[in-house]
Each structure stands twice: as C-alpha cells, then as structure tokens.
Design an enzyme around this catalytic site. Structure first.
Site, PDB file in Angstrom:
ATOM      1  N   LYS A 156       0.865  -1.241  -0.203  1.00 35.19           N
ATOM      2  CA  LYS A 156       0.065   0.052  -0.003  1.00 35.19           C
ATOM      3  C   LYS A 156       0.663   1.293  -0.104  1.00 35.19           C
ATOM      4  CE  LYS A 156      -0.517   0.001   5.104  1.00 35.19           C
ATOM      5  NZ  LYS A 156      -1.281  -0.463   6.043  1.00 35.19           N
ATOM      6  N   TYR A 198      15.405  30.806   5.902  1.00 37.23           N
ATOM      7  CA  TYR A 198      14.259  31.559   6.457  1.00 37.23           C
ATOM      8  C   TYR A 198      14.264  31.798   7.566  1.00 37.23           C
ATOM      9  CZ  TYR A 198      12.501  30.830   1.598  1.00 37.23           C
ATOM     10  OH  TYR A 198      12.248  30.823   0.163  1.00 37.23           O
TER      11      TYR A 198
HETATM   12  C1  LIG Z   1      -0.716  -1.363   6.926  1.00 35.19           C
HETATM   13  C2  LIG Z   1      -1.507  -2.630   7.133  1.00 35.19           C
HETATM   14  C3  LIG Z   1      -0.895  -3.903   7.268  1.00 35.19           C
HETATM   15  C4  LIG Z   1       0.747  -4.025   7.070  1.00 35.19           C
HETATM   16  O1  LIG Z   1       1.208  -3.548   8.665  1.00 35.19           O
HETATM   17  P1  LIG Z   1       2.723  -3.422   8.954  1.00 35.19           P
HETATM   18  O2  LIG Z   1       2.794  -3.087  10.271  1.00 35.19           O
HETATM   19  O3  LIG Z   1       3.351  -2.419   7.982  1.00 35.19           O
HETATM   20  O4  LIG Z   1       3.326  -4.723   8.487  1.00 35.19           O
HETATM   21  C5  LIG Z   1      -1.553  -5.131   7.362  1.00 35.19           C
HETATM   22  N1  LIG Z   1      -2.956  -5.277   7.500  1.00 35.19           N
HETATM   23  C6  LIG Z   1      -3.676  -3.880   7.185  1.00 35.19           C
HETATM   24  C7  LIG Z   1      -4.989  -3.947   7.342  1.00 35.19           C
HETATM   25  C8  LIG Z   1      -2.955  -2.690   7.099  1.00 35.19           C
HETATM   26  O5  LIG Z   1      -3.644  -1.799   6.991  1.00 35.19           O
END
Ligand SMILES: *Cc1c(COP(=O)(O)O)cnc(C)c1O
Length: 382
Positions: A43, A270
């Site tokens: 993702k 800045y």
């Molecule tokens: C992001 C996510 C994962 C993976 O989580 P990690 O801690 O990065 O391994 C797994 N399941 C869901 C539903 C998620 O949103």
C-alpha cells in the site's frame, strides 16, 4: 499523470531501491509462516518504494497475494499484469463496485451497501467475486461491529455473485508489544468466528496479523499474514532486531550542490533560525519538504557526508536543506550526501529520522514524493 521521476536525466536526489534486499526480506519472513499464506502489503506506493516494481518482485519472490490501499493502486497493478489476488484493505464504497469487478480485485466489505453493490455488478457480469469481511475488534477504524455481525451475515452472506472467502481484523497495539490488548482483540475475533460458524457462515481464510505478528506470534498466523514494513527492511519495533535479519531496501541520497563559508553570527535560512557560532562552512542539499523531507527536521537531525554525520541547520525550505560542513573541511561541491543509508562506517535509517521528529518509519518513507527518482537495482549484498 506527469512524473518527474520517469525522466532520463541526471538527478541529484535519488531513492535507490534494492530489489534483491526486498526479495530477501520476503523470503525471510516467509520462512516464519509455516503453512500460512502471505499477503505482501504494498500500500501507499509500497511505503514510498514504488508500487509496480515492488509488486512484481513480491510475486517473483513467491507471495500469495498483495494488499493495496485504494482502488487506484489495485487498478495500476492489474494494468501491469500482476496475476495474484489483490486486496483493497480499506472497505470500498458502493460507487467503486463496478471497477472492483471489472479489474477483479478483492474487496474488503464492512457495509451492507457495499456488499449489495458488488453483488449486483457481479451478477450483471456473470461473475462471482471473492470478498473479505472486516471485523472491528478495537482499532475503531473500519469493520463490522461484533454485535452486528450476525445480522450482517443474515442479510448479506447469501447474496448472489459473492464468495465470502475471508474474514479479518487488524490489531491496534501489536507493534508496541501490548499483548494484553492484542490477545483481547484476538479472543473477540475468535469468538465471533465461532458464532458465525455455528450459524453456517464460514470464511475459509482467517487473518489478523501484520509484520509484528509475522515475526513474534506464530500462534496468530492463522490462514494468512499481512506483513508490510518488515518487507522494506524495518522491524516494526527495535526489540525484534535480533529475531530476523532484514535488509534495508531504500537508500536515499543527494548531493551537496553549493558550499559557502560564513563569518560568525551569520543568520542562515528563512527566519534566521540558525546562527553561525564561528566561521562555518554551510552546504546546500537539493531536497526539501516539497520532497517529503519533513520541515520538522529543521535544526534537527543529520545527513552523512564523507562518512561523517553533518547537522541539518536552519529551516528546511520547499526544495533545499542546509547542512553544517565545518568539521569536514575538504568536502567539495558535488559530494554525495546520504539521507537514508550507509556511507563508509556510518548509517542513518528511516527509524533514526522518525525518532528525531517523533514520527514513525511509515511516515518517513511514504512521505517521499514521486519527484524523487526511484532507481531500481538488483544487487546481492549485506
Ligand atoms: C498497513 C496494514 C498492514 C501491514 O502493516 P505493517 O505493520 O506495515 O506490517 C496489514 N494489514 C492492514 C489491514 C494494514 O492496514
């Protein structure tokens, strides 16, 4: 979509993505899973690493499925010919049902409206769509409430065109090692699954765990595990570093594009938020908060130049960052500056950056914008 990153030009700032390190991490995590399937979570543009090359490598490394964060990410992977089941982790909205069916994606369902919408489109196209029911056990983000799930199943389980392939939940406190909360959430999940089964609502693939569960809780692997961050080379928590050898996938580097010598009491950047204490040499890096290099790093953190930690000084601007090179007198314009990665004997990780700005590794990596060119290498090392 216009992407600077695709241009074949000599970019100063690049994120080098080591696909062999990613492959290694997938294999290492996979050895922990015994018979459970593995959904590689790619993702958020593969946590900033670039979703398409990472997904392709994940499939080569033998993952069973992929998890994405949006319909758009799922569609991109299908258009690139990724053949494995692709799960959209957040629940879809009814208006997305048409695309979910057309691109044959696996939807997460937590509303009757979405279940009906997919069923309707699936029937129209003569398809049966695998879907997964999400159960809220305490994260309070998505999912059907345990108290509503039986009535949900009574009205949606038999809908035509749907195959309830899986049921799952997501833990809120596992990375912290809070096993009391995690076990309570799991017990709730297990109880619900049992009640559903007693009512003939069966879900062949039950899954609850992400990276931490993959590494630490064999007893919660069930039918599938969903690791994300571990595949990119980061243990969710430092307590796990000796449990498994992971290799960092991303190296982020840039160049010192300009150097100036300033007299004492010069205000830099800045707002003049850094003032030289003596005669100092200041370097300028072509990376800023417009790249996702967080403004909270102003006067706060380091980069590596010639194997030494150089302080970030002054306020980070959209496109530039100042570093103090006073202690590295021989460095010249054009020198490499490593933001995440190794240089000589020194290392800076995304975890270090997260610590400096009180953030987490996911945010540090996934914030890196697409204008930073990703360069993919396949190189066995470390
Ligand atoms: C992001 C996510 C994962 C993976 O989580 P990690 O801690 O990065 O391994 C797994 N399941 C869901 C539903 C998620 O949103």
């Amino acid at each position: 979509m216009f992407q600077y990153a695709n241009m074949l030009v000599e970019s100063n700032t690049i994120a080098e993505i080591n696909l062999s390190a990613f492959h290694h991490n997938v294999r290492e995590v996979k050895t922990r899973l015994a018979n459970a399937m593995m959904m590689a979570v790619v993702k958020t543009n593969a946590y900033g690493h670039g979703i398409v090359p990472i997904a392709q490598q994940a499939v080569k490394a033998g993952v069973d499925r992929l998890g994405v964060t949006s319909l758009e990410e799922g569609v991109i992977l299908r258009q690139c010919g990724i053949p494995v089941p692709i799960h959209i982790l957040p629940p879809i909205t009814p208006s997305q049902a048409e695309d979910v069916v057309y691109y044959h994606l696996t939807a997460t369902i937590s509303s009757k409206a979405a279940a009906h919408a997919i069923s309707e489109v699936a029937v129209q196209h003569g398809k049966v769509m695998a879907v997964h029911l999400k159960l809220n056990t305490g994260l309070q983000r998505f999912g059907v409430e345990p108290s509503d799930v039986l009535s949900f199943c009574r009205s949606c389980y038999q809908l035509e065109g749907l195959y309830w392939e899986g049921i799952y939940t997501h833990f809120s406190n596992a990375d912290e090692g809070d096993w009391k909360t995690t076990n309570d959430q799991y017990d709730l999940f297990k109880d619900v699954v049992q009640i559903l089964k007693a009512n003939d609502f069966e879900f062949p693939i039950k899954h609850v765990g992400a990276s931490t569960i993959a590494l630490e809780r064999k007893d919660l692997h069930l039918d599938m595990v969903r690791p994300g961050i571990a595949l990119y080379g980061y243990h969710p928590d430092e307590r796990q570093v000796n449990d498994i050898h992971l290799k960092r996938v991303m190296t982020l580097k840039t160049k010192v594009i300009h150097i100036r010598s300033l007299p004492p009491q010069s205000k830099v950047g800045y707002g003049g938020e850094y003032v030289t204490k003596k005669e100092e040499r200041i370097g300028i890096l072509p990376i800023g908060h417009g790249d996702g290099f967080k403004r909270l790093l102003s006067n706060n953190g380091f980069v590596l130049v010639e194997g030494k930690k150089s302080e970030i000084i002054g306020t980070i601007s959209l496109d530039q960052t100042f570093v103090n090179l006073t202690d590295i007198p021989h460095v010249e314009e054009g020198a490499e500056a490593v933001i995440i990665g190794d240089q000589e004997n020194q290392t800076i990780t995304a975890r270090d950056i997260a610590t400096w700005i009180n953030s987490n590794i996911d945010e540090v990596l996934a914030s890196l914008m697409s204008r930073i060119k990703r360069v993919y290498v396949y190189r066995e090392k470390g």
